[in-house]
Design an enzyme around this catalytic site. Structure first.
Site, PDB file in Angstrom:
ATOM      1  N   LYS A 193      -2.814   0.306   4.808  1.00 44.98           N
ATOM      2  CA  LYS A 193      -3.861   0.326   5.836  1.00 44.98           C
ATOM      3  C   LYS A 193      -5.169   0.570   5.103  1.00 44.98           C
ATOM      4  O   LYS A 193      -5.490   1.700   4.754  1.00 44.98           O
ATOM      5  CB  LYS A 193      -3.569   1.450   6.841  1.00 44.98           C
ATOM      6  CG  LYS A 193      -4.102   1.217   8.250  1.00 44.98           C
ATOM      7  CD  LYS A 193      -5.612   1.085   8.334  1.00 44.98           C
ATOM      8  CE  LYS A 193      -6.339   2.415   8.312  1.00 44.98           C
ATOM      9  NZ  LYS A 193      -7.809   2.230   8.204  1.00 44.98           N
ATOM     10  N   GLU A 269      -4.975  12.834  -1.532  1.00 41.42           N
ATOM     11  CA  GLU A 269      -6.088  12.993  -2.474  1.00 41.42           C
ATOM     12  C   GLU A 269      -7.335  13.121  -1.618  1.00 41.42           C
ATOM     13  O   GLU A 269      -7.744  12.159  -0.986  1.00 41.42           O
ATOM     14  CB  GLU A 269      -6.131  11.790  -3.416  1.00 41.42           C
ATOM     15  CG  GLU A 269      -6.869  12.083  -4.698  1.00 41.42           C
ATOM     16  CD  GLU A 269      -8.338  11.764  -4.582  1.00 41.42           C
ATOM     17  OE1 GLU A 269      -9.094  12.648  -4.077  1.00 41.42           O
ATOM     18  OE2 GLU A 269      -8.727  10.666  -4.994  1.00 41.42           O
ATOM     19  N   CYS A 303     -14.682  10.494  -5.424  1.00 41.65           N
ATOM     20  CA  CYS A 303     -14.083  11.797  -5.119  1.00 41.65           C
ATOM     21  C   CYS A 303     -14.347  12.830  -6.207  1.00 41.65           C
ATOM     22  O   CYS A 303     -14.429  14.014  -5.928  1.00 41.65           O
ATOM     23  CB  CYS A 303     -12.582  11.631  -4.899  1.00 41.65           C
ATOM     24  SG  CYS A 303     -11.774  10.716  -6.224  1.00 41.65           S
ATOM     25  N   GLU A 400     -18.462  18.421   0.452  1.00 44.94           N
ATOM     26  CA  GLU A 400     -18.486  17.145  -0.276  1.00 44.94           C
ATOM     27  C   GLU A 400     -19.552  16.254   0.345  1.00 44.94           C
ATOM     28  O   GLU A 400     -19.503  15.951   1.536  1.00 44.94           O
ATOM     29  CB  GLU A 400     -17.115  16.467  -0.174  1.00 44.94           C
ATOM     30  CG  GLU A 400     -17.062  15.170  -0.948  1.00 44.94           C
ATOM     31  CD  GLU A 400     -15.658  14.581  -1.052  1.00 44.94           C
ATOM     32  OE1 GLU A 400     -15.002  14.440  -0.015  1.00 44.94           O
ATOM     33  OE2 GLU A 400     -15.242  14.265  -2.183  1.00 44.94           O
TER      34      GLU A 400
HETATM   35  P1  NAI Z   1     -11.559   9.162   6.392  1.00 46.44           P
HETATM   36  O1  NAI Z   1     -10.690  10.206   5.808  1.00 46.44           O
HETATM   37  O2  NAI Z   1     -11.800   9.149   7.866  1.00 46.44           O
HETATM   38  O3  NAI Z   1     -10.967   7.706   6.014  1.00 46.44           O
HETATM   39  C1  NAI Z   1     -10.023   7.427   5.010  1.00 46.44           C
HETATM   40  C2  NAI Z   1      -8.907   6.557   5.566  1.00 46.44           C
HETATM   41  O4  NAI Z   1      -8.185   7.277   6.561  1.00 46.44           O
HETATM   42  C3  NAI Z   1      -9.373   5.268   6.258  1.00 46.44           C
HETATM   43  O5  NAI Z   1      -8.458   4.226   5.975  1.00 46.44           O
HETATM   44  C4  NAI Z   1      -9.304   5.641   7.722  1.00 46.44           C
HETATM   45  O6  NAI Z   1      -9.132   4.525   8.570  1.00 46.44           O
HETATM   46  C5  NAI Z   1      -8.065   6.512   7.743  1.00 46.44           C
HETATM   47  N1  NAI Z   1      -7.966   7.417   8.896  1.00 46.44           N
HETATM   48  C6  NAI Z   1      -8.972   7.977   9.618  1.00 46.44           C
HETATM   49  N2  NAI Z   1      -8.468   8.732  10.626  1.00 46.44           N
HETATM   50  C7  NAI Z   1      -7.122   8.662  10.523  1.00 46.44           C
HETATM   51  C8  NAI Z   1      -6.051   9.247  11.258  1.00 46.44           C
HETATM   52  N3  NAI Z   1      -6.262  10.029  12.297  1.00 46.44           N
HETATM   53  N4  NAI Z   1      -4.787   8.968  10.870  1.00 46.44           N
HETATM   54  C9  NAI Z   1      -4.542   8.178   9.808  1.00 46.44           C
HETATM   55  N5  NAI Z   1      -5.522   7.600   9.077  1.00 46.44           N
HETATM   56  C10 NAI Z   1      -6.795   7.833   9.437  1.00 46.44           C
HETATM   57  O7  NAI Z   1     -12.930   9.215   5.637  1.00 46.44           O
HETATM   58  P2  NAI Z   1     -14.366   8.692   6.162  1.00 46.44           P
HETATM   59  O8  NAI Z   1     -14.595   9.106   7.574  1.00 46.44           O
HETATM   60  O9  NAI Z   1     -14.423   7.240   5.883  1.00 46.44           O
HETATM   61  O10 NAI Z   1     -15.362   9.473   5.194  1.00 46.44           O
HETATM   62  C11 NAI Z   1     -15.760  10.804   5.525  1.00 46.44           C
HETATM   63  C12 NAI Z   1     -15.856  11.655   4.284  1.00 46.44           C
HETATM   64  O11 NAI Z   1     -14.570  11.784   3.695  1.00 46.44           O
HETATM   65  C13 NAI Z   1     -16.723  11.103   3.176  1.00 46.44           C
HETATM   66  O12 NAI Z   1     -18.058  11.372   3.379  1.00 46.44           O
HETATM   67  C14 NAI Z   1     -16.155  11.818   1.988  1.00 46.44           C
HETATM   68  O13 NAI Z   1     -16.699  13.103   1.900  1.00 46.44           O
HETATM   69  C15 NAI Z   1     -14.678  11.919   2.298  1.00 46.44           C
HETATM   70  N6  NAI Z   1     -13.931  10.847   1.615  1.00 46.44           N
HETATM   71  C16 NAI Z   1     -13.277  11.161   0.454  1.00 46.44           C
HETATM   72  C17 NAI Z   1     -12.654  10.167  -0.253  1.00 46.44           C
HETATM   73  C18 NAI Z   1     -11.956  10.465  -1.537  1.00 46.44           C
HETATM   74  O14 NAI Z   1     -12.031   9.683  -2.461  1.00 46.44           O
HETATM   75  N7  NAI Z   1     -11.206  11.532  -1.629  1.00 46.44           N
HETATM   76  C19 NAI Z   1     -12.677   8.763   0.175  1.00 46.44           C
HETATM   77  C20 NAI Z   1     -13.329   8.553   1.450  1.00 46.44           C
HETATM   78  C21 NAI Z   1     -13.947   9.569   2.114  1.00 46.44           C
END
Ligand code: NAI
Ligand code: MG
Length: 502
Positions: A193, A269, A303, A400
């Protein structure tokens, strides 16, 4: 923009690719969502809608999981020899290399990433990740056990089954392969996904996987939103493992969904608040180069971004001056321009979020030394930003940010540096800059982080396990440790001689 450099003449101009794959990839076919719905993905350089992509939901996840389940339970993939799986994965790696121009451009258009970095760095890295795990696929084996009684025992390493991979938008290609490569090498089947902000590369990889000979149902891609498609995958009873990269909040939801459904194992992660610690004996210019790169690379959308820069008092003033000069010289613009250091943030939500953190930093009393604003001529670009006088409990020191923001902290002693570097709920990565071996040894062993980079940063390698401590999550995304995250251990025991139980 930037027409005069030598670099540009060496690198062929990117062909802007036509967007070819926009539908869900399930059981070897590109198909519409059950609902028929689509969503838009935009080019953050211009705000233009790049493509309408199928919006997968619970029903589509269910179809994909059924296909993956069938391919695992009855198909050939887990039953192939490791050598044969490896051969097919290597073919996929070669196809990726052949399409690096198009894939690089796709990443730039979908996520605003630097084209050259994608084409020459990330895309070849994906191919090499596949080759690394392809090479491991025929070396998966258990142990012979030294049983205390007259029994023969051994362990088998078996694929965990159907894997759900939920990806972030900041490294759509690298994240795809850091999860799919070990899973596929282990003999698992996969439902990916991708993030809704950057769905296009994953669909292209699905097409290449089919060309490479990965059997139908083994690798499926369901594009769509997190709370619908992502949540359905995490809570599905027929999914045996979830591998997730993204925010801490969603990591928690995924663990809950796993706990409330079939208790599937998860690896998470979840980002960080990584420190880079610069000691007095460092070369100021080299250290400033490293620290600015560590904070600003990929627009800070990484990250492991070194968003806390801890500097020893003896070189603090010179170091700060050097960092500010470098930030001011940082070139912002179109990520297709090879002279540009960074392009736009991935979307308006992230752009607003980063600016919100900058506002908060000012409000809480940190000193803004440079940057802090969007760039004038474009929408989603943010200037590299440096704050001094940051206190350990300020929002910009604890949350972050995921944008080009460096926070500077001054310290006196090694003990203080260790204590303050560890003063975070995260523990993903850390950098140390010093020539003193004793300091290196002491600090690297005292930091509670999954990766410690000494006199370097972003030192990723296929053979180097990567993953967090503390609230940065658990499980590995690289190295042979990650292969073992996709394997179960089965213990098999039989009496050596006449069985006392027969
Ligand atoms: P997010 O955690 O919402 O998105 C990451 C993935 O999770 C996407 O594929 C999203 O569709 C999916 N997702 C969202 N809600 C879900 C749920 N309830 N169940 C299962 N999957 C779900 O991150 P977002 O909103 O795009 O970014 C917000 C913040 O998160 C960023 O500003 C950053 O601080 C952090 N982040 C950290 C990352 C890393 O590399 N560790 C990568 C992306 C975001
Ligand atoms: Mg989100």
């Amino acid at each position: 923009m930037g027409s005069e450099t030598a670099r540009e003449t060496e690198v062929p101009k990117a062909k802007i690719p036509e967007i070819r794959y926009t539908k869900l990839f399930i059981n070897g076919e590109f198909i519409d969502a059950v609902s028929g719905k689509t969503f838009e993905t935009r080019d953050p350089r211009t705000g233009e809608v790049l493509a309408m992509v199928s919006e997968g939901d619970k029903d589509d996840i269910d179809r994909a999981v059924k296909a993956a389940r069938h391919a695992f339970d009855h198909g050939q993939w887990p039953r192939l020899s490791g050598a044969e799986r490896g051969r097919i994965l290597r073919r996929l790696a070669d196809l990726i290399d052949e399409h690096s121009d198009e894939l690089g451009a796709l990443e730039t258009r979908d996520g605003g990433k630097l084209f050259l970095v994608s084409k020459l760095g990330e895309i070849p890295t994906c191919a090499n990740t596949l080759r690394y795990f392809a090479g491991a696929a025929d070396k998966i084996h258990g142990h012979t056990l030294k049983m205390a009684r007259e029994m023969m025992g051994y362990t088998l390493k078996e694929p965990v089954g159907v894997v759900g991979a939920i990806l972030p938008w900041n490294f759509p290609s690298i994240m795809f392969f850091s999860k799919a490569s070990p899973a596929l090498a282990a003999g698992c089947t996969v439902v990916v996904k991708p993030a809704e902000q950057t769905p296009l590369a994953a669909l292209f990889y699905a097409h290449l996987a089919k060309q490479a000979g990965i059997p139908d149902g083994v690798l499926n891609v369901v594009t769509g939103y997190g709370p619908t498609a992502g949540a359905a995958l995490a809570s599905h009873m027929e999914v045996d493992k979830i591998s997730f990269t993204g925010s801490t909040e969603v990591g928690r939801l995924i663990m809950e969904a796993a706990a409330k459904s079939n208790l599937k194992p998860v690896s998470l992660e979840l980002g960080g608040k990584s420190p880079i610690i610069v000691f007095d004996d460092a070369d100021v210019n080299v250290a400033a180069e490293l620290a600015t790169m560590a904070a600003f690379f990929n627009k800070g959308e990484i990250c492991v971004a070194a968003s806390r820069t801890l500097v020893q008092e003896g070189i603090y003033d010179d170091f700060v001056k050097a960092c500010v000069e470098k930030a001011k010289a940082w070139k912002i613009g179109d990520p297709f321009d090879p002279t540009v250091n960074h392009g736009p943030q991935v979307d308006k939500v992230q752009f607003d979020r980063v600016l919100g953190f900058i506002q908060q930093g000012k409000k809480e009393g940190a000193t803004l030394l440079t940057g802090g604003k969007p760039c004038e001529e474009t929408g989603l670009h943010i200037e590299p930003t440096i704050f001094a006088n940051v206190q350990d409990d300020m929002t910009i020191a604890t949350e972050e940010i995921f944008g080009p923001v460096m926070s500077l902290f001054k310290f006196k002693t090694v003990e203080e540096a260790i204590e303050r570097a560890n003063k975070t709920r995260y523990g993903l990565a850390a950098g140390i800059v010093t020539k003193d071996l004793n300091t290196v040894n002491r600090v690297s062993r005292s930091l509670r982080a999954g990766a410690v980079w000494i006199n370097c940063y972003f030192a990723f390698d296929n053979d180097a396990p990567f993953g967090g401590y503390k609230m940065s999550g658990f499980g590995k995304d690289s190295g042979l440790d990650s292969l073992h995250d996709y394997l179960n251990t089965k213990t098999v025991v039989t009496p050596l001689f006449d069985s006392p139980w027969l």
